[in-house]
Design a protein around this motif. Structure first.
Motif, PDB file in Angstrom:
ATOM      1  N   PRO A   1       0.780  -0.870   0.054  1.00 23.70           N
ATOM      2  CA  PRO A   1      -0.051   0.252   0.131  1.00 23.70           C
ATOM      3  C   PRO A   1       1.066   1.289   0.068  1.00 23.70           C
ATOM      4  N   LYS A   2       2.432   1.187   0.246  1.00 26.75           N
ATOM      5  CA  LYS A   2       2.837   2.353   0.059  1.00 26.75           C
ATOM      6  C   LYS A   2       3.738   2.258  -0.880  1.00 26.75           C
ATOM      7  N   LEU A   3       3.287   2.007  -1.877  1.00 31.35           N
ATOM      8  CA  LEU A   3       4.312   2.243  -3.207  1.00 31.35           C
ATOM      9  C   LEU A   3       3.720   3.731  -3.651  1.00 31.35           C
TER      10      LEU A   3
ATOM     11  N   ALA B   1       5.960  11.158   1.838  1.00 32.10           N
ATOM     12  CA  ALA B   1       6.707   9.558   1.619  1.00 32.10           C
ATOM     13  C   ALA B   1       7.965  11.010   2.467  1.00 32.10           C
ATOM     14  N   ASN B   2       9.027   9.714   2.961  1.00 32.58           N
ATOM     15  CA  ASN B   2      10.315  10.805   3.429  1.00 32.58           C
ATOM     16  C   ASN B   2      11.476  10.242   3.285  1.00 32.58           C
TER      17      ASN B   2
ATOM     18  N   LEU C   1       6.279  14.561  -2.721  1.00 34.30           N
ATOM     19  CA  LEU C   1       5.244  14.507  -3.043  1.00 34.30           C
ATOM     20  C   LEU C   1       5.227  13.710  -4.642  1.00 34.30           C
ATOM     21  N   MET C   2       6.136  13.779  -5.413  1.00 35.69           N
ATOM     22  CA  MET C   2       5.662  12.980  -6.248  1.00 35.69           C
ATOM     23  C   MET C   2       5.381  11.358  -6.599  1.00 35.69           C
TER      24      MET C   2
END
Length: 677
Positions: free
Chosen positions: A427-429, A459-460, A483-484
């Protein structure tokens, strides 16, 4: 001296400021001696401008911590200089644009001064009067002009100095002649034009500093042979990145076992090989970066003996051969970057076991074979970049589920088979690049389960990510990286309709499905991808009209629908009015602006089949949903087995007449074979 404080504000207001959060008082005098304002962060928000006169009234104040408080400037900054007991002043990580108060030169009580990551300017030579100063950090500011290091010569208590990344500052260590009275522990002179006026030399005074724990001279274009003596003088971290040191990497220094734990010599001008005994004289390394150095030969097997090694970057060199088995077996590595080399063989040794691995970058090599099964041990993977190799095989069945994965980059290999449905459980792709492979089948509708593509999350990651969008390859890092988001499935053999569920990916910024065998209509649901900036559906077999809803996608700046079988009038309005003819060429049935081909009077403005589009796509997805499930496969195998048993084997068990005829036929076949010989 002791202090008293509480961790949170009392339920009711009290005049006793010693009870306030972040305020510490002396246990003996009850005077305020320490103020610590909780950080407000570095993101967006209102700046504030504290009046230093308020703090100046607290005459016994010894420590003032205002780091990360979104301060835009200081009102009456000279008032700080009246605090004759102030020992620790921290204004770091704010937005202060003022000149550094010159009266700081008179604050003999100061021990620690932290002004980093602001926009301070002013005269740094005032520090020469701070006789009791121990730590000075003015990095990442706007100081400029020439500053001789002799300014600090008489600061005998100085143990920490950071002048890094004041890009308009010129630090001079050799003139005038001087002899430091200090033995410094941590020295940071990165990116400050060190000795630009003096042949870009390594500062000579460093050879007399015997207690150095950290030394950073990165990004100064220093020249000459590699200063091997620094490997001995520095006990913890040595960073020499981005200079012009030449020669061989040293294979030992006076045959001593060195204490160095972190070594960064990347982006220099070395030649030759890494020493085969590097683990013998640098046994304590936990971080080693020798990327972009022109090194050749094989990766030394002795690196596998560095049991504390956690970060290894040997990218952008000329290494060949294989990845040493010891490097990946029961390894503590959480960052491994061997990209842009000439490595071959399997992607990883078969016995690899890297349970701590977070970032794996092996792109632009010549690796062969399939994705190794041992990656299933690296369940906390955040980034897997194996682009541009010669990897092949089907990964749909054996691919692990990386629940924390943010970037999966497989571009430019020879992978085949279906797109792994395991992606729907990641889910974090943030970035998915499967382009330029041989994937077939349909696009999984369940990609809409992703969190980062459907919700506004950030994301970080400190590792840059290469991704192609709008027709260009970009390296995303820093804030743009957070942001991308993007999906690139181009240049494969994907077929079927584009899932309408992709319209749920509201936070997707780039979608490339070009150069496939996709059929059906462009989903109207794309209108809901409000963040989409680039959409490429060119070189497919799409039919029907361009949905008018696409013109409402206000963020769209790149659109490619060329070379399909689209028809009807182009809805040349809204955002679609900003695109030229090149976005639509190769569709002979399209008409209207911006094409030269005009529409006839009987051209339909609405495709008659559009009303059934979503229903047809749902039915198609339902069909694939059932067929693709493992339960369906195993049920089919069981039913086939049962049918074969009852139609052939069961009659042999229950019918004597059937058995006699069966065995007679078998005997006849055996006799025929014998006679033919």
């Amino acid at each position: 001296m002791g202090y008293q404080s509480i961790s949170s504000l009392p339920e009711s207001y009290t005049d006793d400021c010693c009870q306030w959060e972040g305020v510490f008082c002396s246990l003996t005098s009850s005077h305020v001696v320490r103020i610590f304002f909780d950080p407000l962060g570095e993101g967006e928000g209102v700046l504030w401008y504290p009046d230093m006169k308020l703090f100046a009234q607290i005459k016994e104040l010894q420590e003032l911590h205002l780091t990360r408080n979104r301060i835009g400037g200081l009102l009456n900054p000279e008032a700080l200089c009246t605090l004759m007991n102030l020992k620790h002043l921290d204004l770091s990580v704010n937005f202060i644009e003022d000149d550094m108060p010159s009266c700081l030169a008179n604050m003999s009580s100061l021990r620690i001064l932290k002004l980093s990551k602001n926009q301070f300017q002013g005269d740094l030579t005032i520090f020469s009067n701070l006789s009791n100063i121990e730590e000075i950090d003015v990095s990442y500011n706007l100081f400029q002009g020439l500053i001789p290091l002799s300014t600090f010569a008489n600061l005998s208590k100085l143990i920490f100095l950071d002048l890094s990344y004041n890009t308009h500052l010129e630090v001079e260590s050799e003139s005038p002649t001087w002899h430091p009275s200090f033995q410094i522990l941590h020295l940071f002179l990165a990116g400050c034009n060190l000795n630009n006026r003096n042949s870009n030399r390594v500062p000579l005074f460093l050879s007399t500093q015997y207690n150095l724990q950290t030394l950073d001279l990165s990004n100064n274009f220093l020249e000459g042979p590699f200063p091997a003596w620094m490997l001995h003088n520095v006990s913890s971290a040595l960073r020499l990145r981005g200079n012009s040191f030449v020669g061989h990497f040293p294979d030992a220094y006076h045959n001593r076992e060195l204490k160095l734990a972190e070594l960064d010599v990347s982006c220099n001008l070395f030649y030759g090989k890494l020493p085969s005994n590097i683990a013998i004289f640098l046994p304590n390394l936990y971080a080693f970066n020798a990327s972009s150095c022109g090194l050749t030969g094989i990766i030394p097997a002795s690196l596998g003996k560095l049991k504390a090694l956690e970060r290894l970057d040997l990218s952008s060199n000329h290494f060949d051969g294989f990845i040493p088995s010891g490097l990946t077996k029961n390894s503590a590595l959480w960052y491994l970057n061997l990209s842009n080399n000439r490595l071959g063989g399997g992607l990883l040794p078969e016995d690899c076991n890297m349970t701590q691995l977070r970032w794996l970058l092996l792109h632009h090599n010549s690796f062969l074979g399939n994705m190794p099964h041992c990656l299933s041990n690296s369940r906390s993977m955040l980034m897997l970049d194996i682009r541009h190799n010669n990897l092949s095989g089907m990964i749909s069945s054996g691919m692990p589920i990386f629940s924390e994965l943010g970037a999966l980059l497989l571009r430019g290999n020879h992978f085949s088979g279906y797109i792994p449905r395991q992606l729907c459980q990641m889910p974090k792709l943030q970035f998915l690049d499967l382009s330029n492979n041989h994937f077939s089948g349909i696009i999984p509708y369940c990609l809409s389960n992703n969190l980062f593509w459907t919700k506004k999350l950030q994301a970080n990651s400190w590792v840059p990510i290469d991704f192609t969008t709008k027709g260009y390859a970009y390296s995303f890092q820093g804030i743009p990286l957070t942001l991308m988001t993007g999906i690139d499935l181009s240049a494969n053999q994907l077929a079927g309709a584009i899932p309408y569920q992709l319209g749920k990916l509201h936070e997707l910024h780039s979608l490339n499905l070009s150069n496939n065998l996709l059929t059906g209509h462009i989903p109207k649901s794309f209108e809901k991808i409000t963040s989409l900036e680039s959409l490429d559906l060119s070189y497919n077999r799409l039919t029907g009209q361009i949905p008018q809803e696409i013109s409402h996608m206000s963020s769209l700046t790149t659109l490619r629908l060329a070379f399909n079988d689209l028809s009807g009038r182009i809805p040349f309005e809204g955002q679609l009015s900003t695109f030229s003819e090149s976005s639509y060429v190769g569709n002979p049935k399209l008409c209207g602006d911006p094409l030269e081909r005009k529409c006839s009077e009987n051209t339909n403005d609405v495709n008659q089949d559009d009303g059934n589009e979503e229903k047809e796509e749902k039915n198609l997805e339902e069909d694939h949903r059932v067929i693709d499930e493992p339960l369906f496969f195993y049920s089919f195998v069981f039913m086939s087995y049962a049918l074969g048993f009852w139609s052939v084997v069961a009659p042999l068990c229950f019918s004597r007449n059937w058995r006699e005829k069966y065995y007679t036929a078998i005997d006849g076949c055996v006799n025929y074979v014998r006679c033919s010989k």
